[in-house]
Design a protein around this motif. Structure first.
Motif, PDB file in Angstrom:
ATOM      1  N   CYS A 151      43.320  38.522  43.129  1.00 17.11           N
ATOM      2  CA  CYS A 151      44.179  38.130  41.814  1.00 17.11           C
ATOM      3  C   CYS A 151      43.843  36.831  41.667  1.00 17.11           C
ATOM      4  O   CYS A 151      43.779  35.825  42.327  1.00 17.11           O
ATOM      5  CB  CYS A 151      45.678  38.287  42.633  1.00 17.11           C
ATOM      6  SG  CYS A 151      46.931  37.345  41.228  1.00 17.11           S
ATOM      7  N   PRO A 209      44.784  34.202  39.434  1.00 22.57           N
ATOM      8  CA  PRO A 209      45.783  33.219  39.599  1.00 22.57           C
ATOM      9  C   PRO A 209      46.511  32.820  40.954  1.00 22.57           C
ATOM     10  O   PRO A 209      47.314  31.803  40.987  1.00 22.57           O
ATOM     11  CB  PRO A 209      46.720  33.240  38.474  1.00 22.57           C
ATOM     12  CG  PRO A 209      46.986  34.650  38.270  1.00 22.57           C
ATOM     13  CD  PRO A 209      45.452  35.380  38.750  1.00 22.57           C
ATOM     14  N   CYS A 214      48.744  34.721  42.599  1.00 22.76           N
ATOM     15  CA  CYS A 214      50.265  34.915  42.378  1.00 22.76           C
ATOM     16  C   CYS A 214      50.717  36.208  43.200  1.00 22.76           C
ATOM     17  O   CYS A 214      52.099  36.308  43.141  1.00 22.76           O
ATOM     18  CB  CYS A 214      50.592  34.910  40.680  1.00 22.76           C
ATOM     19  SG  CYS A 214      50.107  36.600  40.097  1.00 22.76           S
ATOM     20  N   ILE A 218      55.552  38.559  43.516  1.00 27.23           N
ATOM     21  CA  ILE A 218      54.563  38.537  42.474  1.00 27.23           C
ATOM     22  C   ILE A 218      55.153  37.226  41.636  1.00 27.23           C
ATOM     23  O   ILE A 218      56.500  37.491  41.269  1.00 27.23           O
ATOM     24  CB  ILE A 218      54.176  39.523  41.890  1.00 27.23           C
ATOM     25  CG1 ILE A 218      53.517  40.667  42.745  1.00 27.23           C
ATOM     26  CG2 ILE A 218      53.430  39.214  40.692  1.00 27.23           C
ATOM     27  CD1 ILE A 218      52.975  41.768  41.822  1.00 27.23           C
ATOM     28  N   CYS A 277      51.439  35.667  36.596  1.00 29.02           N
ATOM     29  CA  CYS A 277      50.711  36.576  36.568  1.00 29.02           C
ATOM     30  C   CYS A 277      49.780  36.649  35.060  1.00 29.02           C
ATOM     31  O   CYS A 277      50.837  36.604  33.780  1.00 29.02           O
ATOM     32  CB  CYS A 277      51.474  37.985  36.632  1.00 29.02           C
ATOM     33  SG  CYS A 277      50.629  39.384  36.159  1.00 29.02           S
ATOM     34  N   MET A 278      48.614  37.012  34.962  1.00 25.73           N
ATOM     35  CA  MET A 278      47.912  37.186  33.595  1.00 25.73           C
ATOM     36  C   MET A 278      47.837  38.687  33.038  1.00 25.73           C
ATOM     37  O   MET A 278      46.916  38.748  32.192  1.00 25.73           O
ATOM     38  CB  MET A 278      46.946  36.251  33.664  1.00 25.73           C
ATOM     39  CG  MET A 278      45.729  36.722  34.656  1.00 25.73           C
ATOM     40  SD  MET A 278      44.496  35.482  34.991  1.00 25.73           S
ATOM     41  CE  MET A 278      43.027  36.475  34.305  1.00 25.73           C
ATOM     42  N   ASN A 279      48.415  39.512  34.088  1.00 23.63           N
ATOM     43  CA  ASN A 279      48.422  40.733  33.282  1.00 23.63           C
ATOM     44  C   ASN A 279      46.918  41.364  33.390  1.00 23.63           C
ATOM     45  O   ASN A 279      46.623  42.214  32.359  1.00 23.63           O
ATOM     46  CB  ASN A 279      48.993  40.996  32.005  1.00 23.63           C
ATOM     47  CG  ASN A 279      50.360  40.045  31.792  1.00 23.63           C
ATOM     48  OD1 ASN A 279      50.120  39.250  31.184  1.00 23.63           O
ATOM     49  ND2 ASN A 279      51.224  40.205  32.472  1.00 23.63           N
ATOM     50  N   GLY A 310      45.376  43.223  35.448  1.00 19.23           N
ATOM     51  CA  GLY A 310      45.374  44.371  36.188  1.00 19.23           C
ATOM     52  C   GLY A 310      44.466  44.664  37.333  1.00 19.23           C
ATOM     53  O   GLY A 310      43.992  45.781  37.735  1.00 19.23           O
ATOM     54  N   PHE A 311      43.716  43.395  37.609  1.00 19.42           N
ATOM     55  CA  PHE A 311      42.890  43.465  38.990  1.00 19.42           C
ATOM     56  C   PHE A 311      43.595  44.205  40.198  1.00 19.42           C
ATOM     57  O   PHE A 311      42.898  44.908  40.886  1.00 19.42           O
ATOM     58  CB  PHE A 311      42.264  42.223  39.300  1.00 19.42           C
ATOM     59  CG  PHE A 311      40.950  41.640  38.372  1.00 19.42           C
ATOM     60  CD1 PHE A 311      40.854  42.519  37.254  1.00 19.42           C
ATOM     61  CD2 PHE A 311      40.309  40.655  38.813  1.00 19.42           C
ATOM     62  CE1 PHE A 311      39.717  42.078  36.489  1.00 19.42           C
ATOM     63  CE2 PHE A 311      39.253  40.115  37.961  1.00 19.42           C
ATOM     64  CZ  PHE A 311      38.913  40.784  36.942  1.00 19.42           C
ATOM     65  N   CYS A 312      44.606  43.668  40.198  1.00 23.21           N
ATOM     66  CA  CYS A 312      45.325  44.275  41.646  1.00 23.21           C
ATOM     67  C   CYS A 312      45.620  45.743  41.638  1.00 23.21           C
ATOM     68  O   CYS A 312      45.075  46.293  42.825  1.00 23.21           O
ATOM     69  CB  CYS A 312      46.787  43.677  41.579  1.00 23.21           C
ATOM     70  SG  CYS A 312      47.720  43.845  40.218  1.00 23.21           S
TER      71      CYS A 312
HETATM   72  S1  SF4 Z   1      47.758  41.657  37.148  1.00 22.20           S
HETATM   73 FE1  SF4 Z   1      47.674  41.536  39.528  1.00 22.20          FE
HETATM   74  S2  SF4 Z   1      45.708  40.768  39.807  1.00 22.20           S
HETATM   75 FE2  SF4 Z   1      46.190  40.182  37.712  1.00 22.20          FE
HETATM   76  S3  SF4 Z   1      47.199  38.173  37.745  1.00 22.20           S
HETATM   77 FE3  SF4 Z   1      48.876  39.920  37.599  1.00 22.20          FE
HETATM   78  S4  SF4 Z   1      49.348  40.293  39.892  1.00 22.20           S
HETATM   79 FE4  SF4 Z   1      47.181  38.910  39.684  1.00 22.20          FE
END
Ligand code: SF4
Ligand code: SF4
Length: 200
Positions: A98, A100, A102, A125, A130-132, A134-136
């Motif tokens: 992730c 940031p 978070c 979370i 969260c910068m959305n 989608g990596f997680c």
């Molecule tokens: S989408 Fe997932 S990986 Fe990306 S910032 Fe939010 S919680 Fe972290």
């Protein structure tokens, strides 16, 4: 010069008046279907639209594409007796990738032996961070965390999500991302079948 400005204002007012009248004409052409229907929203976004073309949010919303993503959620499977099992094994990969940072996870442990159990005791979370990206969801090896479509999260306090708020059923996931869900179910079934055939 003043004459030119006057003409410009009149021309602008003329455009506004034309749009105003055309809105009512288009309303009549699309009687009852221009607003609050997917068809009507698509029409107003097309080159054929006349009059106003804005979406009347929040009464109506633009249909979201399957790959739209906002905050992540944790997927649980439901047993025959309604028991809910989170897919998350609290491996921690999502929190490591992730950007940031978070995601916070606390792994459960066996009270008798103190050995770790693959189940999250806590999972948080911070929606403010969260910068959305989608990596997680991309990196989770267990299809346990997925990106949600729900974007109406405004509130008057810090938007911190815990396991309860994050947990959503596999059926819900299939309803917002049917193609992804089908593809992943098929891949998991194929993997399970190949494991069984190796044992036999
Ligand atoms: S989408 Fe997932 S990986 Fe990306 S910032 Fe939010 S919680 Fe972290
Ligand atoms: S959501 Fe996935 S990647 Fe994150 S801790 Fe759980 S199993 Fe691991």
């Amino acid at each position: 010069m003043n004459d030119m400005v006057g003409k410009g204002i009149l021309k602008g007012l003329g455009v506004s008046l034309k749009r105003f009248v055309e809105t009512y004409l288009d309303d009549l052409r699309w009687l009852g279907k221009r607003y609050r229907t997917d068809q009507g929203i698509a029409h107003r976004g097309s080159k054929d639209a006349r009059g106003i073309f804005t979406v009347q949010y929040p009464e109506e919303k633009i249909p979201l594409p399957e790959e739209f993503r906002f905050l992540p959620f944790l997927v649980y499977d439901e047993g025959s007796k309604g028991e809910k099992t989170l897919r998350c094994t609290s491996c921690g990969i999502c929190s490591k990738v992730c950007p940031p940072q978070c995601i916070w996870i606390v792994r459960s442990s066996d009270p008798a032996t103190g050995r770790p159990i693959p189940d999250p005791a806590e999972f948080h979370i911070d929606a403010e961070l969260c910068m959305n990206c989608g990596f997680c969801a991309e990196f989770c090896p267990f299809d346990a965390i997925k990106m949600d479509h729900d974007y109406e999260l405004a509130c008057f306090h810090r938007n911190l999500y815990d396991v309860t708020r994050l947990s959503k059923s596999a059926e819900y996931y299939a309803s917002i991302r049917p193609a992804n869900s089908q593809r992943e179910d098929a891949a998991r079934a194929a993997k399970a079948a190949s494991r069984i055939s190796q044992v036999e």
